[in-house]
Design a protein around this motif. Structure first.
Motif, PDB file in Angstrom:
ATOM      1  N   ILE A 137      33.903  44.415  38.051  1.00 16.42           N
ATOM      2  CA  ILE A 137      34.145  44.843  39.432  1.00 16.42           C
ATOM      3  C   ILE A 137      35.516  44.361  39.893  1.00 16.42           C
ATOM      4  O   ILE A 137      36.309  45.127  40.455  1.00 16.42           O
ATOM      5  N   TRP A 138      35.793  43.093  39.652  1.00 19.06           N
ATOM      6  CA  TRP A 138      37.090  42.537  40.040  1.00 19.06           C
ATOM      7  C   TRP A 138      38.225  43.187  39.255  1.00 19.06           C
ATOM      8  O   TRP A 138      39.286  43.501  39.814  1.00 19.06           O
ATOM      9  N   ARG A 139      37.997  43.429  37.964  1.00 18.79           N
ATOM     10  CA  ARG A 139      39.035  44.046  37.127  1.00 18.79           C
ATOM     11  C   ARG A 139      39.393  45.432  37.642  1.00 18.79           C
ATOM     12  O   ARG A 139      40.569  45.773  37.784  1.00 18.79           O
ATOM     13  N   GLN A 140      38.371  46.211  37.941  1.00 18.65           N
ATOM     14  CA  GLN A 140      38.629  47.561  38.453  1.00 18.65           C
ATOM     15  C   GLN A 140      39.286  47.516  39.829  1.00 18.65           C
ATOM     16  O   GLN A 140      40.144  48.338  40.160  1.00 18.65           O
ATOM     17  N   PHE A 141      38.890  46.542  40.619  1.00 15.93           N
ATOM     18  CA  PHE A 141      39.482  46.385  41.947  1.00 15.93           C
ATOM     19  C   PHE A 141      40.972  46.073  41.837  1.00 15.93           C
ATOM     20  O   PHE A 141      41.788  46.576  42.617  1.00 15.93           O
ATOM     21  N   GLN A 142      41.340  45.252  40.868  1.00 13.94           N
ATOM     22  CA  GLN A 142      42.751  44.922  40.685  1.00 13.94           C
ATOM     23  C   GLN A 142      43.555  46.103  40.150  1.00 13.94           C
ATOM     24  O   GLN A 142      44.682  46.356  40.575  1.00 13.94           O
TER      25      GLN A 142
END
Length: 226
Positions: A137-142
């Motif tokens: 989730i964080w990776r895609q958000f970044q």
């Protein structure tokens, strides 16, 4: 039984400090599973004013505001080991939450349906996850930050990313309900039809928008929210 992290986020000035303590109190009255209570915050005072049993942490990144800080729950730096049950500060816990703590398995990303059935979203007021399985989730958000931050909020981003995940699992609708909207079947209705009723069979009542729990005039809210 594995220790469960009960997690909340207290960033900014949206809520009085009491909200962290009240959430902690409600959890303690409605849980029997082994757990720790963790509050991510940028405030100093909570560590001096609130219960000694609340563990305070600060997110690594300090360039986010409001609800966007919730996205940092899914970073490695959050250092959340084991299962996590997250609550927004503006929920009212009515009954035992053990089933929420043990929902799914170690790979599950547990969500609740949005209260507007036409939105196609999940509501991020309650989430059950294992941090190490949620880093994507964080990776895609970044990767897509510019695009994703054009959405209305963190729950829109979370919903978009996990929508097609095989390990995404929706909690039973009768566990949660909206303070304003009675169920997830009817479309939104006019404010004049809001009844603000207690549904004692549910586990958690979710407040979203106004009023907040401390502004609610219903006797039952003050009875549970303390």
């Amino acid at each position: 039984m594995e220790l469960v992290n009960i997690v909340c986020v207290y960033y900014g000035l949206k809520y009085p400090i009491d909200y962290v303590q009240v959430l902690y109190n409600m959890v303690q009255r409605n849980i029997t599973v082994p757990h720790r209570f963790i509050c991510f915050t940028d405030h100093i005072k909570p560590q001096k004013l609130l219960s000694n049993d609340i563990e305070f942490r600060k997110f690594k990144h300090n360039d986010y505001e409001g609800w966007w800080n919730k996205m940092q729950l899914f970073t490695e730096e959050a250092n959340l080991q084991g299962p996590c049950l997250y609550f927004d500060l503006d929920v009212v816990i009515l009954n035992n939450i053990d089933d929420m703590c043990t929902f799914g398995n170690e790979h599950t990303f547990g969500v609740i349906n949005d209260f507007n059935p036409n939105s196609g979203l999940y509501n991020s007021s309650v989430m059950k996850f294992n941090n190490e399985n949620a880093h994507e989730i964080w990776r895609q958000f970044q990767i897509h930050k510019t695009e994703l931050m054009q959405l209305q909020g963190d729950q829109n981003v979370m919903s978009k990313i996990v929508k097609n995940w095989d390990n995404k699992l929706v909690m039973p609708d009768d566990w949660t309900y909206s303070y304003k909207w009675h169920d997830r079947v009817n479309p939104r209705f006019h404010k004049s039809e809001w009844k603000f009723e207690l549904r004692p069979e549910c586990k958690v009542c979710v407040f979203h928008g106004q009023p907040n729990p401390h502004n609610a005039e219903n006797e039952w809210v003050s009875r549970y929210w303390q």
